[in-house]
Design a protein around this motif. Sequence first.
Motif, short mmCIF file in Angstrom:
data_model
loop_
_atom_site.label_atom_id
_atom_site.label_comp_id
_atom_site.label_asym_id
_atom_site.label_seq_id
_atom_site.Cartn_x
_atom_site.Cartn_y
_atom_site.Cartn_z
N ASP A 270 18.85 15.07 17.67
CA ASP A 270 18.28 14.34 18.81
C ASP A 270 18.35 12.83 18.58
O ASP A 270 18.66 12.07 19.51
N ASP B 285 16.90 21.42 32.04
CA ASP B 285 16.25 22.68 31.66
C ASP B 285 14.80 22.52 31.22
O ASP B 285 14.20 23.44 30.68
N SER C 159 13.79 20.35 28.93
CA SER C 159 13.70 19.72 27.62
C SER C 159 13.47 18.22 27.80
O SER C 159 13.43 17.71 28.91
N ASP C 160 13.31 17.51 26.71
CA ASP C 160 13.04 16.07 26.75
C ASP C 160 14.12 15.37 27.57
O ASP C 160 15.29 15.35 27.18
#
Length: 125
Positions: free
Chosen positions: A34, A59, A61-62
């Motif tokens: 990440d 989706d 996520s972050d």
Amino acid sequence: MKRNDDLIRELMLHLENASGYTNDSTKIEGHTRDEIAYHLALIHKQGFAEGPGAKYSSDGSDPTIPAVVQITRLTPAGHDFIANLRDNAVWEQVKIRSAKAGGSLSLDILGQLGGAVIKQLIGLS
């Protein structure tokens, strides 16, 4: 995620020496996927590198971390940036001077500061 200037420099050095594309699966010791993805996206967005760039996931996520990022080469601005910051001694001086200014400078200013340190070292200022 907070920007890590040491990681940006490491990635730029990697990009300068890469013979193919660089992506978010690039391994830099001590850094997560990440962190790599986020910082490669910053490099691309700054105009220091070319390529497809970053794609973000929807989706849940972050949303600040790219799902995938790919860079093919440095731009002239990217080459100039890393030319000013390649040398470890110059980079250490840039970090010391940056800390005196509060520790958070733009990437453009960091590159310019590296150029100023180099000018001092070779007696041009």
